[in-house]
Structure formats: structure tokens, C-alpha cells
Design a protein around this motif. Structure first.
Motif, PDB file in Angstrom:
ATOM      1  N   THR A 262       4.554   1.988  13.312  1.00  0.00           N
ATOM      2  CA  THR A 262       5.305   0.533  13.375  1.00  0.00           C
ATOM      3  C   THR A 262       4.512  -0.597  13.830  1.00  0.00           C
ATOM      4  O   THR A 262       5.237  -1.698  13.600  1.00  0.00           O
ATOM      5  CB  THR A 262       6.319   0.864  14.516  1.00  0.00           C
ATOM      6  OG1 THR A 262       5.875   0.689  15.771  1.00  0.00           O
ATOM      7  CG2 THR A 262       7.053   2.061  14.252  1.00  0.00           C
ATOM      8  N   GLY A 263       3.269  -0.367  14.122  1.00  0.00           N
ATOM      9  CA  GLY A 263       2.674  -1.775  14.782  1.00  0.00           C
ATOM     10  C   GLY A 263       2.642  -2.065  16.321  1.00  0.00           C
ATOM     11  O   GLY A 263       2.046  -2.835  16.983  1.00  0.00           O
ATOM     12  N   GLY A 264       3.925  -1.525  16.843  1.00  0.00           N
ATOM     13  CA  GLY A 264       4.154  -1.507  18.028  1.00  0.00           C
ATOM     14  C   GLY A 264       4.534  -3.141  18.356  1.00  0.00           C
ATOM     15  O   GLY A 264       4.284  -3.243  19.764  1.00  0.00           O
ATOM     16  N   GLY A 265       4.672  -3.912  17.752  1.00  0.00           N
ATOM     17  CA  GLY A 265       4.975  -5.336  17.796  1.00  0.00           C
ATOM     18  C   GLY A 265       3.581  -5.954  18.239  1.00  0.00           C
ATOM     19  O   GLY A 265       3.695  -7.327  18.284  1.00  0.00           O
ATOM     20  N   LYS A 266       2.152  -5.536  17.901  1.00  0.00           N
ATOM     21  CA  LYS A 266       1.164  -6.316  18.295  1.00  0.00           C
ATOM     22  C   LYS A 266       0.110  -5.929  17.078  1.00  0.00           C
ATOM     23  O   LYS A 266      -0.883  -6.755  17.020  1.00  0.00           O
ATOM     24  CB  LYS A 266       0.307  -5.809  19.377  1.00  0.00           C
ATOM     25  CG  LYS A 266       0.163  -4.350  19.409  1.00  0.00           C
ATOM     26  CD  LYS A 266      -0.332  -3.864  21.004  1.00  0.00           C
ATOM     27  CE  LYS A 266       0.388  -4.178  22.012  1.00  0.00           C
ATOM     28  NZ  LYS A 266      -0.217  -3.514  23.280  1.00  0.00           N
ATOM     29  N   THR A 267       0.493  -5.309  15.909  1.00  0.00           N
ATOM     30  CA  THR A 267      -0.519  -5.002  15.194  1.00  0.00           C
ATOM     31  C   THR A 267       0.381  -4.577  13.750  1.00  0.00           C
ATOM     32  O   THR A 267       1.375  -4.416  13.729  1.00  0.00           O
ATOM     33  CB  THR A 267      -1.427  -3.918  15.344  1.00  0.00           C
ATOM     34  OG1 THR A 267      -2.635  -3.893  14.365  1.00  0.00           O
ATOM     35  CG2 THR A 267      -0.924  -2.541  15.587  1.00  0.00           C
ATOM     36  N   LEU A 268      -0.554  -4.201  12.582  1.00  0.00           N
ATOM     37  CA  LEU A 268      -0.067  -3.812  11.403  1.00  0.00           C
ATOM     38  C   LEU A 268      -0.175  -2.311  11.397  1.00  0.00           C
ATOM     39  O   LEU A 268      -0.943  -1.760  11.560  1.00  0.00           O
ATOM     40  CB  LEU A 268      -0.787  -4.526  10.149  1.00  0.00           C
ATOM     41  CG  LEU A 268      -0.524  -4.149   8.998  1.00  0.00           C
ATOM     42  CD1 LEU A 268       0.805  -4.509   8.308  1.00  0.00           C
ATOM     43  CD2 LEU A 268      -1.612  -4.558   8.017  1.00  0.00           C
ATOM     44  N   PRO A 269       1.188  -1.641  10.642  1.00  0.00           N
ATOM     45  CA  PRO A 269       1.066  -0.247  10.538  1.00  0.00           C
ATOM     46  C   PRO A 269      -0.004  -0.045   9.443  1.00  0.00           C
ATOM     47  O   PRO A 269      -0.517  -0.550   8.787  1.00  0.00           O
ATOM     48  CB  PRO A 269       2.344  -0.037   9.757  1.00  0.00           C
ATOM     49  CG  PRO A 269       3.245  -1.151  10.333  1.00  0.00           C
ATOM     50  CD  PRO A 269       2.544  -2.441  10.444  1.00  0.00           C
ATOM     51  N   CYS A 270      -0.977   1.162  10.159  1.00  0.00           N
ATOM     52  CA  CYS A 270      -2.314   1.463   9.530  1.00  0.00           C
ATOM     53  C   CYS A 270      -1.916   1.790   8.142  1.00  0.00           C
ATOM     54  O   CYS A 270      -3.001   1.497   7.027  1.00  0.00           O
ATOM     55  CB  CYS A 270      -2.725   2.555  10.191  1.00  0.00           C
ATOM     56  SG  CYS A 270      -3.099   2.250  12.008  1.00  0.00           S
ATOM     57  N   ALA A 271      -0.705   2.491   7.569  1.00  0.00           N
ATOM     58  CA  ALA A 271      -0.640   2.702   6.239  1.00  0.00           C
ATOM     59  C   ALA A 271      -0.620   1.755   5.358  1.00  0.00           C
ATOM     60  O   ALA A 271      -0.843   1.991   3.916  1.00  0.00           O
ATOM     61  CB  ALA A 271       0.621   3.842   5.979  1.00  0.00           C
ATOM     62  N   ALA A 272      -0.365   0.598   5.603  1.00  0.00           N
ATOM     63  CA  ALA A 272      -0.154  -0.722   4.925  1.00  0.00           C
ATOM     64  C   ALA A 272      -1.431  -0.711   3.944  1.00  0.00           C
ATOM     65  O   ALA A 272      -1.398  -1.228   2.946  1.00  0.00           O
ATOM     66  CB  ALA A 272       0.064  -2.004   5.661  1.00  0.00           C
TER      67      ALA A 272
END
Length: 341
Positions: A262-272
Motif C-alpha cells: 500500500t505504501g503506508g502513506g509514505k512510499t509507493l507500492p513496490c509492485a508499481a
């Protein structure tokens, strides 16, 4: 920054960097000699030491001709063949394709065989990189970045320093042979992840391997990941079939899953960028991550974060890691290491 913005940045930054990286790399290569040492302008200098394993350096004993063996292998090698040659050993040649010369033989006086540090099938160790299944273009780009003085470490790192020397000695044909070989081997998983609150006390050993204290002492894991050999003797004999145990903090895999998905509100989901299941994206710019050494993965995240690692695709990673804490990096890489390729 929301997910859509990060996705746009991922695409835009890569396309922009493609058009400029060749010029910048050439300019830096001609101005400076490539080095693994931390650059002077690091964004952060208080990087933890656990992602940068150090080894012990003992004077080699005379080779008495003793032959070493591995259970299940018909091969035997001397100390010189294992540790004092440009070539490397291949205990189980039937388990992988026939390695080309750069991987198994190296080139005397120029560079050591890739298999010495990355092991004969490319799975690597916590102090090096796992090369199995890497896109050929990505593999070759890393060599180009090293030659162009774009790859540094946030802390002194002997493995990267050795790799930069190899990158500069490899010619294009040998580099392509190695890249094609490692790409042909499906990604595997060589670290068994265990969540725990306490870990064995470890000490630096040969080959930058961390060895468990002989007295069985334990200590709190803290905000760290500790990787040790499943069988230290086999690992020190460069047996690629003997893996590692990765001790990670209790609860880190679940927390890492939230960040990765999900990114946790601080990063981009890795699967992107790294694909569904972290098994590789649709292009050659982003490698598969699933099942790789958490120590090695954390080292790259820190090097992106501090600015030590530049190069063609680094600009896409910098905003991704910018807001990650030490705990986030432990959690994220614990999750990555727990996945199956």
C-alpha cells in the motif's frame, strides 16, 4: 505525495534519466576514477552497519594439498582452488547451465570469476548481490554505472569495491556472456526468514560471512536483520546449495507487507515498478525482488536514500525511499526476503 503522483514520477524520471545518463556517466568517468567510497555529499551519514557485512582478514596458511569435499558432490578441491585463484569452484555442475568463462574462470591478471563472490549459480550472499533472473539490460546497466562512478556505498564496503574493479576489467563480450547466463537461471530463494526477539551473537568471518559465536551467546535483535549461514563450513567452501538464515524482528514481515502493498502513506507500492508479487516488472529497468537477501536489499535502499547510489534508474527510487525510517527498511526487506520468487 500520493500514489498517482509517485507512479507518474516513476515513469517521467526514468524517461528523463535515459536521455541524460549517458552524457553524465561519460563526464564523471573521464573526470574521476570509479570508487566505492562514500561520496562527500551524503544526505545521511549515520547509516547502520548491519547491511554492510565486514569480514575477517587472516593471513592465508600454506596450502598442504588437502582435498575438500561437500556431501552429495563428486567434486574435490584444494584450498588454492577454492580461495586463491581467479577461477571458482563448481560443486554441483548438473544443477545449473554450463557457466561461461567470465563466471567460472575469470581472467588471470584482470578479474576474478563472478562465481567467486556471487557463487556459481549467481544466488550470491548477504554481502553481494543475487544475480539470478536479473534482466540482461539491468545487469549491464549496473556494470556501466560502476564504470561511470555512479555506484558508491553509504559505508565502506569491500564487496562493492571489488565489484567496481571487476566492472572496469570486463569487456563488453564477457559482460554480455555473464549477463545472459545469470538471466537464464530462474530466481531462487536462499535465505530462510525467522521472526525473533533475540539473535545469536555474530562475528565477522572469511568471505564477509557473519559467523555465530561459538559460545552460543544471544542478544536482542533491535532494529536489525542478522543473516548467518545454515552451514558455515559449506558456505566458506563456496557451496551455492547451502543457504542462510535471516533473523528479522517479530512482526516485521506483516508491517513490511503493508508498506510494500500500500505504501503506508509514505512510499509507493513496490509492485508499481517491481511487478506483481515482486517478481519483476514489465521492462528491464527494475529487477525482481522476491526472496532476495534482506541484508542486500536493505543496503541498496540505504544507498539510494543517502545518495551513494546514482545511475540510470536511481532517480526513480530516491522519492520512494526518502521518507523510510530505519524500522521501515527492516520491515520492508524482511517482507521482501520472506516472499517466494
Amino acid at each position: 505525495m500520493n500514489q498517482r503522483s509517485l507512479l507518474s514520477l516513476c515513469a517521467i524520471s526514468v524517461s528523463c534519466l535515459i536521455s541524460t545518463s549517458s552524457h553524465l556517466s561519460h563526464a564523471q568517468q573521464t573526470a574521476t576514477k570509479p570508487s566505492a567510497d562514500p561520496p562527500a555529499n551524503l544526505v545521511r551519514t549515520d547509516v547502520p552497519d548491519w547491511p554492510y557485512p565486514k569480514g575477517s582478514h587472516e593471513s592465508p596458511k600454506p596450502d598442504d594439498g588437502q582435498l575438500f569435499h561437500i556431501p552429495g558432490s563428486t567434486k574435490s578441491y584444494t584450498e588454492t582452488q577454492i580461495n586463491r585463484s581467479a577461477s571458482t569452484v563448481d560443486w554441483f555442475p548438473a544443477l545449473h547451465p554450463a557457466p561461461p568463462a567470465p563466471v567460472i574462470s575469470g581472467k588471470q591478471g584482470a578479474y576474478k570469476a563472478c562465481g567467486q563472490c556471487h557463487l556459481i549459480d549467481g544466488r550470491g550472499k548477504p554481502d553481494t548481490a543475487d544475480l539470478q533472473g536479473l534482466p540482461v539490460a539491468y545487469f549491464l546497466q549496473q556494470l556501466a554505472d560502476m564504470k561511470g562512478d555512479q555506484r558508491h556505498a553509504s559505508r565502506i564496503n569491500g564487496s562493492l569495491a571489488d565489484m567496481i574493479q571487476v566492472a572496469n576489467a570486463l569487456d563488453e563480450d564477457d559482460a554480455k556472456l555473464a549477463a545472459d547466463y545469470f538471466h537464464s537461471i530462474p530466481a531462487g530463494k536462499s535465505t530462510r526468514i525467522i521472526e525473533t526477539d533475540t539473535v545469536p551473537v555474530t562475528h565477522p568471518g572469511p568471505h564477509n560471512v557473519q559467523l555465530v559465536d561459538a559460545n552460543g551467546a544471544k542478544e536482542p535483535i533491535g532494529v536489525r536483520i542478522i543473516e548467518v549461514p545454515e552451514d558455515a563450513q559449506r558456505t566458506l567452501l563456496r557451496d551455492a546449495t547451502s543457504g542462510f538464515v535471516g533473523y528479522v524482528p517479530t512482526g516485521s514481515i506483516k508491517r513490511g507487507e503493508l508498506l510494500a502493498t500500500t505504501g503506508g502513506g509514505k512510499t509507493l507500492p513496490c509492485a508499481a515498478c517491481h511487478g506483481e508479487g515482486l517478481k519483476g516488472g514489465t521492462d528491464d529497468l527494475f529487477p525482481p525482488l522476491a526472496g532476495r537477501s534482506p541484508t542486500a536489499s536493505a543496503r541498496q535502499l540505504y544507498d539510494f536514500k543517502t545518495g551513494a547510489r546514482a545511475g540510470r534508474n536511481a532517480i526513480a527510487m530516491k522519492p520512494v525511499v526518502a521518507h523510510l525510517t530505519d524500522q521501515d527498511i527492516v520491515d520492508l526487506t524482511a517482507y521482501i526476503g520472506s516472499r517466494h520468487p
